[in-house]
Design a protein around this motif. Structure first.
Motif, PDB file in Angstrom:
ATOM      1  N   PHE A   1       0.809  -1.213   0.000  1.00 29.46           N
ATOM      2  CA  PHE A   1       0.000   0.000   0.000  1.00 29.46           C
ATOM      3  C   PHE A   1       0.853   1.278   0.000  1.00 29.46           C
ATOM      4  O   PHE A   1       0.308   2.367  -0.157  1.00 29.46           O
ATOM      5  CB  PHE A   1      -0.965   0.001   1.188  1.00 29.46           C
ATOM      6  N   VAL A   2       2.153   1.151   0.184  1.00 30.23           N
ATOM      7  CA  VAL A   2       3.032   2.310   0.062  1.00 30.23           C
ATOM      8  C   VAL A   2       3.264   2.574  -1.431  1.00 30.23           C
ATOM      9  O   VAL A   2       3.513   1.638  -2.188  1.00 30.23           O
ATOM     10  CB  VAL A   2       4.371   2.061   0.785  1.00 30.23           C
TER      11      VAL A   2
ATOM     12  N   ARG B   1      -1.877  -5.910  -8.074  1.00 30.16           N
ATOM     13  CA  ARG B   1      -1.573  -5.887  -9.514  1.00 30.16           C
ATOM     14  C   ARG B   1      -2.785  -5.518 -10.357  1.00 30.16           C
ATOM     15  O   ARG B   1      -2.645  -4.865 -11.402  1.00 30.16           O
ATOM     16  CB  ARG B   1      -1.037  -7.261  -9.942  1.00 30.16           C
ATOM     17  N   THR B   2      -3.993  -5.899  -9.938  1.00 27.54           N
ATOM     18  CA  THR B   2      -5.149  -5.796 -10.822  1.00 27.54           C
ATOM     19  C   THR B   2      -6.160  -4.727 -10.444  1.00 27.54           C
ATOM     20  O   THR B   2      -6.930  -4.280 -11.303  1.00 27.54           O
ATOM     21  CB  THR B   2      -5.892  -7.145 -10.883  1.00 27.54           C
ATOM     22  N   HIS B   3      -6.215  -4.304  -9.186  1.00 24.96           N
ATOM     23  CA  HIS B   3      -7.274  -3.372  -8.809  1.00 24.96           C
ATOM     24  C   HIS B   3      -6.974  -1.973  -9.366  1.00 24.96           C
ATOM     25  O   HIS B   3      -5.887  -1.429  -9.147  1.00 24.96           O
ATOM     26  CB  HIS B   3      -7.435  -3.295  -7.291  1.00 24.96           C
ATOM     27  N   PRO B   4      -7.935  -1.377 -10.080  1.00 30.01           N
ATOM     28  CA  PRO B   4      -7.665  -0.074 -10.720  1.00 30.01           C
ATOM     29  C   PRO B   4      -7.384   1.049  -9.741  1.00 30.01           C
ATOM     30  O   PRO B   4      -6.760   2.053 -10.123  1.00 30.01           O
ATOM     31  CB  PRO B   4      -8.958   0.189 -11.511  1.00 30.01           C
ATOM     32  N   ALA B   5      -7.803   0.922  -8.492  1.00 30.70           N
ATOM     33  CA  ALA B   5      -7.554   1.993  -7.532  1.00 30.70           C
ATOM     34  C   ALA B   5      -6.066   2.262  -7.341  1.00 30.70           C
ATOM     35  O   ALA B   5      -5.657   3.391  -7.055  1.00 30.70           O
ATOM     36  CB  ALA B   5      -8.198   1.649  -6.182  1.00 30.70           C
ATOM     37  N   PHE B   6      -5.233   1.225  -7.509  1.00 29.73           N
ATOM     38  CA  PHE B   6      -3.793   1.399  -7.316  1.00 29.73           C
ATOM     39  C   PHE B   6      -3.154   2.226  -8.432  1.00 29.73           C
ATOM     40  O   PHE B   6      -1.965   2.563  -8.353  1.00 29.73           O
ATOM     41  CB  PHE B   6      -3.105   0.045  -7.185  1.00 29.73           C
ATOM     42  N   GLY B   7      -3.931   2.547  -9.457  1.00 28.70           N
ATOM     43  CA  GLY B   7      -3.446   3.466 -10.477  1.00 28.70           C
ATOM     44  C   GLY B   7      -3.775   4.912 -10.182  1.00 28.70           C
ATOM     45  O   GLY B   7      -3.476   5.796 -10.991  1.00 28.70           O
ATOM     46  N   GLY B   8      -4.377   5.173  -9.020  1.00 30.42           N
ATOM     47  CA  GLY B   8      -4.785   6.522  -8.659  1.00 30.42           C
ATOM     48  C   GLY B   8      -3.903   7.162  -7.614  1.00 30.42           C
ATOM     49  O   GLY B   8      -2.675   7.040  -7.653  1.00 30.42           O
TER      50      GLY B   8
ATOM     51  N   TRP C   1      -6.159   3.911  -1.350  1.00 31.20           N
ATOM     52  CA  TRP C   1      -5.908   4.186  -2.766  1.00 31.20           C
ATOM     53  C   TRP C   1      -7.250   4.460  -3.431  1.00 31.20           C
ATOM     54  O   TRP C   1      -8.214   3.707  -3.245  1.00 31.20           O
ATOM     55  CB  TRP C   1      -5.228   2.990  -3.429  1.00 31.20           C
ATOM     56  N   ARG C   2      -7.286   5.523  -4.249  1.00 32.30           N
ATOM     57  CA  ARG C   2      -8.545   5.898  -4.887  1.00 32.30           C
ATOM     58  C   ARG C   2      -8.292   6.337  -6.328  1.00 32.30           C
ATOM     59  O   ARG C   2      -7.364   7.111  -6.602  1.00 32.30           O
ATOM     60  CB  ARG C   2      -9.201   7.035  -4.116  1.00 32.30           C
ATOM     61  N   ALA C   3      -9.115   5.810  -7.227  1.00 35.34           N
ATOM     62  CA  ALA C   3      -9.102   6.221  -8.630  1.00 35.34           C
ATOM     63  C   ALA C   3     -10.548   6.304  -9.092  1.00 35.34           C
ATOM     64  O   ALA C   3     -11.266   5.300  -9.073  1.00 35.34           O
ATOM     65  CB  ALA C   3      -8.325   5.240  -9.497  1.00 35.34           C
ATOM     66  N   GLY C   4     -10.986   7.507  -9.475  1.00 39.72           N
ATOM     67  CA  GLY C   4     -12.374   7.674  -9.848  1.00 39.72           C
ATOM     68  C   GLY C   4     -13.271   7.407  -8.655  1.00 39.72           C
ATOM     69  O   GLY C   4     -13.074   7.932  -7.564  1.00 39.72           O
ATOM     70  N   THR C   5     -14.252   6.545  -8.857  1.00 37.47           N
ATOM     71  CA  THR C   5     -15.171   6.191  -7.766  1.00 37.47           C
ATOM     72  C   THR C   5     -14.728   4.939  -7.025  1.00 37.47           C
ATOM     73  O   THR C   5     -15.368   4.537  -6.048  1.00 37.47           O
ATOM     74  CB  THR C   5     -16.591   5.982  -8.314  1.00 37.47           C
TER      75      THR C   5
ATOM     76  N   ARG D   1     -10.344  -3.408   2.668  1.00 46.92           N
ATOM     77  CA  ARG D   1     -11.732  -3.255   2.276  1.00 46.92           C
ATOM     78  C   ARG D   1     -11.845  -2.565   0.926  1.00 46.92           C
ATOM     79  O   ARG D   1     -11.019  -1.713   0.568  1.00 46.92           O
ATOM     80  CB  ARG D   1     -12.510  -2.426   3.318  1.00 46.92           C
ATOM     81  N   GLU D   2     -12.877  -2.925   0.215  1.00 50.26           N
ATOM     82  CA  GLU D   2     -13.309  -2.231  -0.988  1.00 50.26           C
ATOM     83  C   GLU D   2     -14.742  -1.776  -0.712  1.00 50.26           C
ATOM     84  O   GLU D   2     -15.687  -2.565  -0.820  1.00 50.26           O
ATOM     85  CB  GLU D   2     -13.265  -3.155  -2.198  1.00 50.26           C
ATOM     86  N   GLY D   3     -14.885  -0.516  -0.295  1.00 47.05           N
ATOM     87  CA  GLY D   3     -16.189  -0.066   0.159  1.00 47.05           C
ATOM     88  C   GLY D   3     -16.595  -0.824   1.418  1.00 47.05           C
ATOM     89  O   GLY D   3     -15.857  -0.877   2.400  1.00 47.05           O
ATOM     90  N   ASP D   4     -17.762  -1.440   1.387  1.00 48.32           N
ATOM     91  CA  ASP D   4     -18.236  -2.218   2.535  1.00 48.32           C
ATOM     92  C   ASP D   4     -17.773  -3.669   2.500  1.00 48.32           C
ATOM     93  O   ASP D   4     -18.033  -4.430   3.441  1.00 48.32           O
ATOM     94  CB  ASP D   4     -19.776  -2.198   2.575  1.00 48.32           C
ATOM     95  N   ARG D   5     -17.078  -4.050   1.459  1.00 51.92           N
ATOM     96  CA  ARG D   5     -16.673  -5.453   1.277  1.00 51.92           C
ATOM     97  C   ARG D   5     -15.289  -5.684   1.862  1.00 51.92           C
ATOM     98  O   ARG D   5     -14.334  -4.973   1.532  1.00 51.92           O
ATOM     99  CB  ARG D   5     -16.680  -5.802  -0.205  1.00 51.92           C
ATOM    100  N   VAL D   6     -15.164  -6.668   2.734  1.00 53.15           N
ATOM    101  CA  VAL D   6     -13.872  -7.030   3.304  1.00 53.15           C
ATOM    102  C   VAL D   6     -13.172  -7.990   2.353  1.00 53.15           C
ATOM    103  O   VAL D   6     -13.667  -9.090   2.078  1.00 53.15           O
ATOM    104  CB  VAL D   6     -14.030  -7.677   4.694  1.00 53.15           C
ATOM    105  N   LEU D   7     -12.023  -7.563   1.846  1.00 53.68           N
ATOM    106  CA  LEU D   7     -11.253  -8.403   0.926  1.00 53.68           C
ATOM    107  C   LEU D   7     -10.287  -9.311   1.673  1.00 53.68           C
ATOM    108  O   LEU D   7     -10.064 -10.448   1.268  1.00 53.68           O
ATOM    109  CB  LEU D   7     -10.485  -7.535  -0.057  1.00 53.68           C
ATOM    110  N   MET D   8      -9.672  -8.805   2.722  1.00 53.99           N
ATOM    111  CA  MET D   8      -8.741  -9.579   3.549  1.00 53.99           C
ATOM    112  C   MET D   8      -8.846  -9.074   4.975  1.00 53.99           C
ATOM    113  O   MET D   8      -9.155  -7.904   5.208  1.00 53.99           O
ATOM    114  CB  MET D   8      -7.286  -9.448   3.068  1.00 53.99           C
ATOM    115  N   SER D   9      -8.548  -9.959   5.920  1.00 49.11           N
ATOM    116  CA  SER D   9      -8.486  -9.549   7.312  1.00 49.11           C
ATOM    117  C   SER D   9      -7.465 -10.406   8.033  1.00 49.11           C
ATOM    118  O   SER D   9      -6.976 -11.401   7.495  1.00 49.11           O
ATOM    119  CB  SER D   9      -9.851  -9.658   7.993  1.00 49.11           C
TER     120      SER D   9
END
Length: 495
Positions: free
Chosen positions: A376-377, A437-444, A459-463, A480-488
């Motif tokens: 995330f850095v 590698r794949t989530h578009p937010a990491f391009g923001g 990380w945020r890109a667009g919405t 998290r991606e919004g309200d969805r927990v991806l990992m914990s």
């Protein structure tokens, strides 16, 4: 730099020796295309030149333009580069003492056409060196950087920054530049698009200086970068030093390592203190490659005080560094102490030799949180193969070689890799890498907030957005991606 370097993918990259993960170049490609598929955009293949198993694990090439035939050939490198970025080392500071060119100098001395290519004391100090000159030379190991050798029947002090088997090059001379250019040409023709300039900080030897990161070093780095850009490649500069020096270097090069991050993350997770990370995130350059562990040890010079920047405090105070080193030794049950400093050869003054997993006491949760912080850095994340497989210190290899850094250079055989890939902590790392590698937010854009022992990175890109929240006091975390927990920290989300 006035020219425009080519762009490269900024997704995760693997760092690996071909012989220690996969067995050879073809085997490494099979792993990347098989069980590791989708996790990495690129791979840094550690030295695969002739020989890959010399005095310094391939960083002492006898022939830098030849692939060791035990690992493959340049066609194998080209096949590896299909569909991914390949990074390789341009070892600019030195070559093996067994190289054909230096062998000719040993025999013929100044009569050899290659004699100007290699540095001696008189190459830099033709009028002789004073005690002050010699005491001021910066070196990563104890003692002076010279080895007494006989060249053409004459006793000479040959410049050897690292070991007596690694002979320093005089990059001011056309013979040495032509050699480096031939290495770059060979690599880029085989599809290598990222060139790691190994030990480049030591190339600019100038009288009256520390002989480290001098104006000559910057000029050489710029020359190499321009040459690489013309061949559709970029350069990554490998320099250990005071963190402010890294910030300055980053302004003049394509990419630099974030070597401060590993000890700062270890400090955060072992001392429950995010303040140094907060300070570093406020000033660190953006054009970085991030790591937790590499083929070398865990650096502490990158966060401490330095003779190169007298009077400038480090990111960690001396007492914090001492405490961190002792915690690493305790967490590794003393194995890192047996591999570090005067306890092992290939002595480095600024590194603790230990796997990152053992440095955190084999704690899966803390180790996975460390990896998530890295991912995330901002920067291009590189993941060392031993870290990816959550490896322990290889004390058998240390006993066999006596080289401290070998505790973190395990030779994996096929069954070991398959077994490691079934471990939850390894599967979770791969899941995190695929997300990075794949989530578009990491391009923001990225925003970090810390409060005591708690931190949040978004990380945020667009919405779209992805958020890591964590607490270093107990290593709890959620992605998290919004309200969805991806990992914990409880378990990775279902694929």
């Amino acid at each position: 730099m006035s020219d425009h370097p080519p762009t490269i993918a900024d997704g995760p990259q693997l760092i690996a020796y071909a012989d220690r993960l996969g067995g050879d170049l073809a085997g490494l490609r099979e792993l990347l295309d098989g069980p590791l598929a989708g996790a990495f955009d690129g791979v840094h293949v550690l030295p695969f030149f002739d020989p890959y198993d010399g005095a310094d694990a391939g960083f002492d090439p006898r022939d830098h333009t030849t692939v060791d035939p035990r690992l493959g050939d340049w066609d194998a490198v080209r096949r590896l580069s299909e569909g991914r970025l390949v990074m390789a080392d341009v070892i600019v500071n030195h070559v093996s003492a067994d190289s054909p060119r230096f062998a000719d100098v040993r025999e013929r001395g100044d009569a050899s056409p290659w004699a100007p290519m290699f540095l001696t004391l008189s190459s830099v100090f033709p009028e002789g060196a004073t005690e002050e000159d010699l005491a001021g030379i910066y070196r990563p190991r104890p003692g002076l950087p010279f080895t007494l050798m006989t060249l053409g029947g004459r006793r000479r002090l040959v410049w050897t920054t690292f070991t007596s088997e690694q002979i320093d090059l005089d990059l001011r001379q056309p013979q040495a530049w032509d050699y480096v250019a031939s290495v770059i040409d060979t690599m880029t023709r085989a599809g290598v698009r990222l060139l790691r300039l190994d030990a480049v900080g030591y190339t600019g030897k100038e009288p009256g200086t520390s002989c480290f990161m001098t104006p000559s070093t910057y000029a050489l780095t710029d020359r190499i970068a321009r040459y690489a850009h013309e061949r559709d490649a970029r350069v990554l500069v490998e320099v250990h030093g005071h963190y402010l020096q890294q910030v300055e270097i980053a302004q003049a090069v394509d990419l630099v390592y974030d070597f401060a991050l590993p000890p700062i993350v270890l400090h955060a997770l072992t001392a429950g203190d995010l303040a140094p990370l907060e300070r570093w995130l406020a000033v660190r350059p953006s054009n970085t490659v991030t790591v937790l562990d590499t083929h070398d040890g865990i650096g502490v010079v990158d966060v401490g005080e330095s003779d190169l920047r007298p009077g400038e405090p480090g990111l960690l105070a001396p007492a914090q560094i001492d405490a961190l080193v002792e915690r690493i030794h305790a967490n590794s049950e003393g194995t890192s102490r047996r591999a570090t400093g005067a306890a092992a050869s290939n002595l480095d003054l600024y590194q603790v030799n230990c796997t990152f997993y053992d440095a955190l006491g084999g704690d899966d949760r803390r180790f996975l949180l460390a990896r998530l912080i890295q991912l995330f850095v901002p920067g291009i994340p590189q993941v060392y193969y031993v870290g990816l497989l959550a490896g322990n210190n290889d004390m058998d290899l240390l006993a066999a070689t006596g080289v401290g850094r070998d505790v973190n250079r395990h030779r994996y055989v096929a069954g070991e890799v398959e077994e490691a890939l079934e471990r939850p902590v390894v599967r979770a790392q791969l899941e995190a890498l695929r997300l990075r590698r794949t989530h578009p937010a990491f391009g923001g854009e990225c925003r970090w907030v810390t409060d005591g022992t708690r931190g949040t990175a978004t990380w945020r890109a667009g919405t779209g957005s992805v958020e890591l929240s964590f607490d270093v006091s107990d290593a709890t975390f959620q992605v998290r991606e919004g309200d969805r927990v991806l990992m914990s920290d409880v378990s990775p989300a279902e694929a």
